[in-house]
Scaffold this motif. Structure first.
Motif, PDB file in Angstrom:
ATOM      1  N   ILE A  54      28.998 -84.343 -31.836  1.00 51.64           N
ATOM      2  CA  ILE A  54      28.622 -84.908 -30.474  1.00 51.64           C
ATOM      3  C   ILE A  54      27.356 -84.029 -29.920  1.00 51.64           C
ATOM      4  O   ILE A  54      26.677 -84.511 -29.351  1.00 51.64           O
ATOM      5  N   TYR A  55      27.607 -82.492 -30.065  1.00 52.73           N
ATOM      6  CA  TYR A  55      26.546 -81.522 -29.563  1.00 52.73           C
ATOM      7  C   TYR A  55      25.132 -81.955 -30.417  1.00 52.73           C
ATOM      8  O   TYR A  55      24.038 -82.079 -29.653  1.00 52.73           O
ATOM      9  N   ASP A  56      25.343 -82.170 -31.597  1.00 43.86           N
ATOM     10  CA  ASP A  56      23.981 -82.216 -32.304  1.00 43.86           C
ATOM     11  C   ASP A  56      23.397 -83.717 -31.944  1.00 43.86           C
ATOM     12  O   ASP A  56      22.254 -83.858 -32.080  1.00 43.86           O
ATOM     13  N   VAL A  57      24.298 -84.940 -31.991  1.00 44.91           N
ATOM     14  CA  VAL A  57      23.741 -86.027 -31.788  1.00 44.91           C
ATOM     15  C   VAL A  57      22.993 -86.057 -30.618  1.00 44.91           C
ATOM     16  O   VAL A  57      21.836 -86.551 -30.448  1.00 44.91           O
ATOM     17  N   PHE A  58      23.568 -85.691 -29.615  1.00 44.92           N
ATOM     18  CA  PHE A  58      22.869 -85.815 -28.181  1.00 44.92           C
ATOM     19  C   PHE A  58      22.108 -84.853 -27.545  1.00 44.92           C
ATOM     20  O   PHE A  58      21.139 -84.785 -27.107  1.00 44.92           O
ATOM     21  N   VAL A  59      22.584 -83.224 -28.169  1.00 39.26           N
ATOM     22  CA  VAL A  59      21.580 -82.231 -27.662  1.00 39.26           C
ATOM     23  C   VAL A  59      20.566 -81.941 -28.706  1.00 39.26           C
ATOM     24  O   VAL A  59      19.332 -81.735 -28.442  1.00 39.26           O
ATOM     25  N   GLY A  60      21.009 -81.804 -29.884  1.00 40.91           N
ATOM     26  CA  GLY A  60      20.283 -81.334 -30.920  1.00 40.91           C
ATOM     27  C   GLY A  60      18.856 -82.270 -31.324  1.00 40.91           C
ATOM     28  O   GLY A  60      17.908 -81.959 -31.402  1.00 40.91           O
ATOM     29  N   SER A  61      19.302 -83.716 -30.944  1.00 38.38           N
ATOM     30  CA  SER A  61      18.082 -84.650 -31.102  1.00 38.38           C
ATOM     31  C   SER A  61      17.220 -84.634 -29.961  1.00 38.38           C
ATOM     32  O   SER A  61      16.185 -84.817 -30.341  1.00 38.38           O
ATOM     33  N   LEU A  62      17.611 -84.125 -28.868  1.00 36.52           N
ATOM     34  CA  LEU A  62      16.518 -83.602 -27.856  1.00 36.52           C
ATOM     35  C   LEU A  62      15.448 -82.622 -28.283  1.00 36.52           C
ATOM     36  O   LEU A  62      14.437 -82.470 -27.973  1.00 36.52           O
ATOM     37  N   ALA A  63      16.011 -81.680 -29.171  1.00 36.00           N
ATOM     38  CA  ALA A  63      15.020 -80.545 -29.518  1.00 36.00           C
ATOM     39  C   ALA A  63      14.008 -81.354 -30.565  1.00 36.00           C
ATOM     40  O   ALA A  63      12.833 -81.051 -30.435  1.00 36.00           O
ATOM     41  N   THR A  64      14.373 -82.424 -31.522  1.00 35.19           N
ATOM     42  CA  THR A  64      13.390 -83.149 -32.061  1.00 35.19           C
ATOM     43  C   THR A  64      12.323 -83.888 -31.280  1.00 35.19           C
ATOM     44  O   THR A  64      11.269 -84.045 -31.395  1.00 35.19           O
ATOM     45  N   LEU A  65      13.189 -84.498 -30.348  1.00 39.51           N
ATOM     46  CA  LEU A  65      12.185 -85.492 -29.198  1.00 39.51           C
ATOM     47  C   LEU A  65      11.282 -84.516 -28.689  1.00 39.51           C
ATOM     48  O   LEU A  65       9.900 -85.045 -28.365  1.00 39.51           O
ATOM     49  N   ALA A  66      11.819 -83.215 -28.035  1.00 42.93           N
ATOM     50  CA  ALA A  66      10.628 -82.383 -27.249  1.00 42.93           C
ATOM     51  C   ALA A  66       9.613 -82.144 -27.982  1.00 42.93           C
ATOM     52  O   ALA A  66       8.420 -82.023 -27.689  1.00 42.93           O
ATOM     53  N   GLY A  67       9.881 -81.652 -29.391  1.00 46.14           N
ATOM     54  CA  GLY A  67       8.925 -81.074 -30.618  1.00 46.14           C
ATOM     55  C   GLY A  67       7.925 -82.207 -30.796  1.00 46.14           C
ATOM     56  O   GLY A  67       6.778 -82.091 -30.691  1.00 46.14           O
ATOM     57  N   ALA A  68       8.635 -83.615 -30.957  1.00 47.17           N
ATOM     58  CA  ALA A  68       7.796 -84.837 -31.204  1.00 47.17           C
ATOM     59  C   ALA A  68       6.787 -84.991 -30.236  1.00 47.17           C
ATOM     60  O   ALA A  68       5.544 -85.241 -30.367  1.00 47.17           O
ATOM     61  N   LEU A  69       7.259 -84.952 -28.803  1.00 49.01           N
ATOM     62  CA  LEU A  69       6.381 -85.232 -27.582  1.00 49.01           C
ATOM     63  C   LEU A  69       5.292 -84.066 -27.464  1.00 49.01           C
ATOM     64  O   LEU A  69       4.255 -84.205 -27.549  1.00 49.01           O
ATOM     65  N   GLY A  70       5.627 -82.770 -27.916  1.00 47.64           N
ATOM     66  CA  GLY A  70       4.561 -81.821 -27.931  1.00 47.64           C
ATOM     67  C   GLY A  70       3.560 -81.809 -28.862  1.00 47.64           C
ATOM     68  O   GLY A  70       2.461 -81.732 -28.776  1.00 47.64           O
ATOM     69  N   THR A  71       4.164 -82.402 -30.144  1.00 50.58           N
ATOM     70  CA  THR A  71       3.043 -82.488 -31.017  1.00 50.58           C
ATOM     71  C   THR A  71       2.024 -83.756 -30.920  1.00 50.58           C
ATOM     72  O   THR A  71       0.997 -83.837 -31.217  1.00 50.58           O
ATOM     73  N   TYR A  72       2.758 -84.818 -30.301  1.00 50.02           N
ATOM     74  CA  TYR A  72       1.912 -86.000 -30.052  1.00 50.02           C
ATOM     75  C   TYR A  72       0.609 -85.711 -28.829  1.00 50.02           C
ATOM     76  O   TYR A  72      -0.156 -85.893 -29.006  1.00 50.02           O
ATOM     77  N   LEU A  73       1.171 -84.651 -27.944  1.00 56.62           N
ATOM     78  CA  LEU A  73       0.172 -84.090 -26.988  1.00 56.62           C
ATOM     79  C   LEU A  73      -0.961 -83.381 -27.595  1.00 56.62           C
ATOM     80  O   LEU A  73      -2.095 -83.552 -27.107  1.00 56.62           O
TER      81      LEU A  73
END
Length: 199
Positions: free
Chosen positions: A73-92
Motif C-alpha cells: 500500500i505504501y509503495d503503490v501510493f507513496v513510493g510512486s510519488l517519488a517517481t512522479l516528483a523525479g519525472a516532473l523535475g527531469t521534464y522541467l
C-alpha cells in the motif's frame, strides 16, 4: 494541446510504462537482495528529458510495479510519488536546457541535472516508507541510523541505474532523433536536416 495527446505520444507512453513494469518484474527475484537494489528500469527515468508523456508513463509503470512490493500500500501510493516528483523535475530540466543545442556541455548538464532529480527524490522519500511507515529498522541501533543508511543505499543504487545506465540511453535516443527515426520524434524532421532537396 492537440500534440500532447497525439496517437504517437499515447503509444509511446504505453511502451514506456510497459518497459518499466517488465524490467522491474524481470529483476524482481534479485532486485531487493541486500542494500544495493538491482533496478535497471530506473534508467527510464531519464526519458522525460525528451518526452513529456514519459512523466505519467513512469508514474503508472511504477504503481503497477509496486503491486509486487513487500510494502504494498505504501509503495503503490507513496513510493510512486517519488517517481512522479523525479519525472516532473527531469521534464522541467529538459525544458530549461533545450535539446536543440549542439553543445556537448548542454547535454552533459541535461543528463547530470535531469538524472539527479529522480535520484534525490528516491533517496529521501523511499527510506521514509521503509523506516517510518513500515518500521523496518531491524539490525540498526536506532531509527536515525536506519533512515540515513537506507538513504545512502538508495543514492548509490539510483545513481548507478539512472545516471550510469540512463546516460547511454540518453545518448542513444539523441542519436536516433538526429537521424530522424520517427518513433523518437514528434514532428517530421526538417528537410534540411534530412538532406532532402528543397522544393
Amino acid at each position: 494541446m492537440k500534440d500532447l495527446f497525439s496517437t504517437k505520444r499515447i503509444c509511446r507512453a504505453g511502451v514506456i510504462a510497459a518497459l518499466y513494469v517488465a524490467l522491474t518484474y524481470a529483476f524482481a527475484p534479485i532486485a531487493f537482495q541486500g542494500m544495493f537494489q538491482i533496478r535497471p528500469a530506473e534508467a527510464l527515468c531519464i526519458l522525460p528529458l525528451f518526452f513529456p508523456e514519459a512523466v505519467p508513463a513512469l508514474y503508472v509503470g511504477c504503481m503497477l510495479s509496486n503491486l509486487a512490493s513487500m510494502y504494498l500500500i505504501y509503495d503503490v501510493f507513496v513510493g510512486s510519488l517519488a517517481t512522479l516528483a523525479g519525472a516532473l523535475g527531469t521534464y522541467l530540466i529538459g525544458r530549461i536546457l533545450r535539446e536543440s543545442s549542439q553543445k556537448k556541455l548542454v547535454h552533459a548538464g541535461r543528463i547530470a541535472f535531469g538524472g539527479l532529480i529522480p535520484v534525490l527524490a528516491n533517496t529521501f522519500i523511499i527510506p521514509l516508507i521503509i523506516v517510518f511507515l513500515c518500521h523496518d529498522t531491524e539490525g540498526f541501533a536506532n531509527v536515525s541510523i536506519a533512515y540515513w543508511t537506507y538513504c545512502l543505499s538508495m543514492f548509490v543504487s539510483e545513481s548507478v541505474w539512472i545516471l550510469g545506465l540512463g546516460a547511454p540511453l540518453y545518448l542513444s535516443i539523441l542519436k536516433l532523433r538526429r537521424k530522424g527515426v520517427s518513433a523518437f520524434l514528434d514532428k517530421k524532421k526538417p528537410a534540411e536536416a534530412t538532406n532532402a532537396p528543397q522544393v
